[in-house]
Write a protein that holds these residues in place. Sequence first.
Motif, PDB file in Angstrom:
ATOM      1  N   MET A  22       0.832  -1.204   0.000  1.00  0.00           N
ATOM      2  CA  MET A  22       0.000   0.000   0.000  1.00  0.00           C
ATOM      3  C   MET A  22       0.867   1.254   0.000  1.00  0.00           C
ATOM      4  O   MET A  22       0.532   2.249  -0.643  1.00  0.00           O
ATOM      5  CB  MET A  22      -0.946  -0.012   1.195  1.00  0.00           C
ATOM      6  CG  MET A  22      -2.067  -1.008   1.048  1.00  0.00           C
ATOM      7  SD  MET A  22      -3.240  -0.942   2.388  1.00  0.00           S
ATOM      8  CE  MET A  22      -4.016   0.631   2.078  1.00  0.00           C
ATOM      9  N   PHE A  25       2.629   1.480  -3.669  1.00  0.00           N
ATOM     10  CA  PHE A  25       1.730   1.798  -4.769  1.00  0.00           C
ATOM     11  C   PHE A  25       0.764   2.929  -4.445  1.00  0.00           C
ATOM     12  O   PHE A  25      -0.163   3.197  -5.204  1.00  0.00           O
ATOM     13  CB  PHE A  25       0.961   0.553  -5.196  1.00  0.00           C
ATOM     14  CG  PHE A  25       1.840  -0.501  -5.799  1.00  0.00           C
ATOM     15  CD1 PHE A  25       2.486  -0.287  -6.997  1.00  0.00           C
ATOM     16  CD2 PHE A  25       2.036  -1.703  -5.145  1.00  0.00           C
ATOM     17  CE1 PHE A  25       3.298  -1.251  -7.545  1.00  0.00           C
ATOM     18  CE2 PHE A  25       2.843  -2.673  -5.678  1.00  0.00           C
ATOM     19  CZ  PHE A  25       3.482  -2.452  -6.885  1.00  0.00           C
ATOM     20  N   GLY A  26       0.953   3.603  -3.331  1.00  0.00           N
ATOM     21  CA  GLY A  26       0.152   4.767  -3.009  1.00  0.00           C
ATOM     22  C   GLY A  26      -1.306   4.457  -2.691  1.00  0.00           C
ATOM     23  O   GLY A  26      -2.166   5.311  -2.863  1.00  0.00           O
ATOM     24  N   GLY A  27      -1.607   3.258  -2.264  1.00  0.00           N
ATOM     25  CA  GLY A  27      -2.980   2.908  -1.917  1.00  0.00           C
ATOM     26  C   GLY A  27      -3.882   2.719  -3.115  1.00  0.00           C
ATOM     27  O   GLY A  27      -5.099   2.832  -2.992  1.00  0.00           O
ATOM     28  N   ASN A  28      -3.327   2.440  -4.290  1.00  0.00           N
ATOM     29  CA  ASN A  28      -4.112   2.228  -5.498  1.00  0.00           C
ATOM     30  C   ASN A  28      -4.982   0.984  -5.330  1.00  0.00           C
ATOM     31  O   ASN A  28      -4.492  -0.107  -5.071  1.00  0.00           O
ATOM     32  CB  ASN A  28      -3.170   2.069  -6.692  1.00  0.00           C
ATOM     33  CG  ASN A  28      -3.905   2.070  -8.002  1.00  0.00           C
ATOM     34  OD1 ASN A  28      -5.109   1.904  -8.054  1.00  0.00           O
ATOM     35  ND2 ASN A  28      -3.155   2.260  -9.071  1.00  0.00           N
ATOM     36  N   GLU A  29      -6.309   1.129  -5.507  1.00  0.00           N
ATOM     37  CA  GLU A  29      -7.247   0.035  -5.257  1.00  0.00           C
ATOM     38  C   GLU A  29      -7.059  -1.117  -6.244  1.00  0.00           C
ATOM     39  O   GLU A  29      -7.248  -2.274  -5.882  1.00  0.00           O
ATOM     40  CB  GLU A  29      -8.688   0.530  -5.313  1.00  0.00           C
ATOM     41  CG  GLU A  29      -9.063   1.424  -4.157  1.00  0.00           C
ATOM     42  CD  GLU A  29      -8.704   2.877  -4.404  1.00  0.00           C
ATOM     43  OE1 GLU A  29      -8.267   3.210  -5.519  1.00  0.00           O
ATOM     44  OE2 GLU A  29      -8.847   3.683  -3.461  1.00  0.00           O
ATOM     45  N   LEU A  30      -6.726  -0.813  -7.473  1.00  0.00           N
ATOM     46  CA  LEU A  30      -6.543  -1.867  -8.465  1.00  0.00           C
ATOM     47  C   LEU A  30      -5.362  -2.753  -8.088  1.00  0.00           C
ATOM     48  O   LEU A  30      -5.462  -3.993  -8.136  1.00  0.00           O
ATOM     49  CB  LEU A  30      -6.328  -1.269  -9.860  1.00  0.00           C
ATOM     50  CG  LEU A  30      -6.088  -2.276 -10.987  1.00  0.00           C
ATOM     51  CD1 LEU A  30      -7.316  -3.148 -11.161  1.00  0.00           C
ATOM     52  CD2 LEU A  30      -5.747  -1.556 -12.270  1.00  0.00           C
ATOM     53  N   ILE A  31      -4.274  -2.158  -7.696  1.00  0.00           N
ATOM     54  CA  ILE A  31      -3.092  -2.927  -7.311  1.00  0.00           C
ATOM     55  C   ILE A  31      -3.379  -3.757  -6.063  1.00  0.00           C
ATOM     56  O   ILE A  31      -3.004  -4.934  -5.988  1.00  0.00           O
ATOM     57  CB  ILE A  31      -1.889  -1.992  -7.073  1.00  0.00           C
ATOM     58  CG1 ILE A  31      -1.528  -1.247  -8.348  1.00  0.00           C
ATOM     59  CG2 ILE A  31      -0.707  -2.749  -6.533  1.00  0.00           C
ATOM     60  CD1 ILE A  31      -1.139  -2.138  -9.508  1.00  0.00           C
ATOM     61  N   ILE A  32      -4.083  -3.169  -5.102  1.00  0.00           N
ATOM     62  CA  ILE A  32      -4.435  -3.911  -3.887  1.00  0.00           C
ATOM     63  C   ILE A  32      -5.335  -5.089  -4.243  1.00  0.00           C
ATOM     64  O   ILE A  32      -5.196  -6.189  -3.698  1.00  0.00           O
ATOM     65  CB  ILE A  32      -5.095  -2.987  -2.851  1.00  0.00           C
ATOM     66  CG1 ILE A  32      -4.129  -1.870  -2.439  1.00  0.00           C
ATOM     67  CG2 ILE A  32      -5.556  -3.770  -1.640  1.00  0.00           C
ATOM     68  CD1 ILE A  32      -2.824  -2.358  -1.857  1.00  0.00           C
TER      69      ILE A  32
END
Length: 75
Positions: A22, A25-32
């Motif tokens: 998190m 990747f800056g808290g990006n929802e897609l990556i999570i």
Amino acid sequence: MAGFYFGLTSTLMQIILLREFMFVFGGNELIIGVILANWMVLTGIGAFAGKTAVYIRNRMCFSRVAMVLLGWIPP
């Protein structure tokens, strides 16, 4: 008792790993979402492979070696 330590170690490692992803990747929802999907697939593969644990002869030795190897995965 070894199962407890496996569970504790894996849970702590997964929480730390998810927090690091998190952050990176800056808290990006897609990556999570991709990370969590991969996590669930690998958990399923591990459960499927765990069926062969009944064939292990020296379980205590295997548990010790597995804990040491799992400890080296995060770094």
